[in-house]
Write a protein that holds these residues in place. Sequence first.
Motif, short mmCIF file in Angstrom:
data_model
loop_
_atom_site.label_atom_id
_atom_site.label_comp_id
_atom_site.label_asym_id
_atom_site.label_seq_id
_atom_site.Cartn_x
_atom_site.Cartn_y
_atom_site.Cartn_z
N GLN A 97 -18.62 6.52 39.85
CA GLN A 97 -17.14 7.63 40.07
C GLN A 97 -17.87 8.86 39.06
O GLN A 97 -18.88 8.75 37.74
N VAL A 98 -17.18 9.77 39.36
CA VAL A 98 -17.84 11.18 38.19
C VAL A 98 -16.33 11.97 37.74
O VAL A 98 -15.25 11.88 38.69
N LEU A 99 -16.31 12.87 36.27
CA LEU A 99 -15.51 13.26 36.04
C LEU A 99 -16.22 15.32 36.39
O LEU A 99 -16.82 15.22 36.06
N VAL A 100 -14.67 15.34 37.11
CA VAL A 100 -15.69 16.58 37.34
C VAL A 100 -14.30 17.88 37.84
O VAL A 100 -13.03 17.58 37.44
N HIS A 101 -14.61 18.69 36.76
CA HIS A 101 -13.33 19.76 36.80
C HIS A 101 -12.75 20.10 37.99
O HIS A 101 -13.43 20.52 38.99
N GLY A 102 -11.12 20.02 38.00
CA GLY A 102 -10.66 20.95 39.09
C GLY A 102 -10.84 21.46 40.48
O GLY A 102 -10.70 21.86 41.38
N ALA A 103 -11.56 22.42 39.27
CA ALA A 103 -11.79 23.55 39.84
C ALA A 103 -12.85 24.26 40.46
O ALA A 103 -13.06 25.19 41.11
#
Length: 323
Positions: A97-103
Amino acid sequence: MRAVVCQELGPLDHVVIEERPTPVAGPGQVVVDVRAMGVNYVDGLLCQGRYQMKPATPYIPGGELAGVVSAVGDDVSRVGVGARVMAMTGFGAFAEQVLVHGASLEPIPSDLGFGQAAAFIQSYSTAWFTMTRRTSVHEGEWVLVLGAGGGIGLAAVDVAVALGARVIAAASSIEKLEAARSMGATATIAYEGEDLKVRARELSDGGVDVVIDPVGGRHSEPALRAMRKFGRLCVIGFASGPIATVPLNQVLLNNRTVIGVDWGAWAMGDPGDNREMLGELVELVENGRLHPTVPDERPLAEAATVMAGLLDRSIAGKVVLVP
Ligand SMILES: NC(=O)c1ccc[n+]([C@@H]2O[C@H](COP(=O)([O-])OP(=O)(O)OC[C@H]3O[C@@H](n4cnc5c(N)ncnc54)[C@H](OP(=O)(O)O)[C@@H]3O)[C@@H](O)[C@H]2O)c1
């Protein structure tokens, strides 16, 4: 959740699997359940400490991924839970699982599987940027692609064919040349045994118009010499190690041009233009004009082996890790 961790820069046996806390989406952020992670040549260089940028350790390697959005923070409107997305992350992609900037997320074109999407952005953006922003490739032109069975190479073959060019694929093994042929290359040169300059001139009836060079080293000069008048040699990378030097008289002769390509720097400096360019690529996939290869899938635990295989040249085509 499991993640690949580079504990310290150096030999790849410092790359291990560790348990890490599940990420939580803050404002503007999205959690992606990763289904495939693209492995690129640069990932291995970074872990070995051989890249110009040296990440602080320990860190999670991995520059691109594809998966499904599982949580969305405040202020994210572009994507919702359940969306199939792909992204360039720079670091951190080799995790469940990875946290990514929505943009920075892009919806995956419906025709692409997770593996194809995870291996798409870096290779295709570089190839498309080269052939539409740094030079133009016209219908019927001859394009010589070095390292044509690698990540950039296969994407370059696909892009050049989509632009109407005739492609000569050069690579070191039958397997890599076959992969390039199946992407649409018209002719091939096994450049470890054949004379690259002579064969490229013969096959293109006098000289190629464009060279795509992600390999560098001893292949760059014969490729430059294989170009006809107004030829353009696009310098993309130095996967073979040595940075080539070329005699400038060979640039003067035939009014040739040597073009530097740095897609990564351009993308960071002009994110809006880069997003627009990615939109063009997605449209080409949706229209059936680009055909990203279906990559080999390997388990997350083989991250170090795959990176080593890219660095020692034994891997043909693209490989993705799957959780
Ligand atoms: N300029 C940019 O914007 C940009 C963007 C992305 C990547 N890059 C760079 O482009 C290069 C290629 O990336 P890639 O993803 O295509 O890598 P890749 O998938 O590993 O392919 C590179 C190819 O280079 C050839 N090669 C020749 N000698 C080699 C050696 N000693 N070790 C390893 N490979 C060797 C291999 O083909 P043969 O065995 O057929 O010779 C290999 O398939 C890298 O240097 C990367 O950093 C540049």
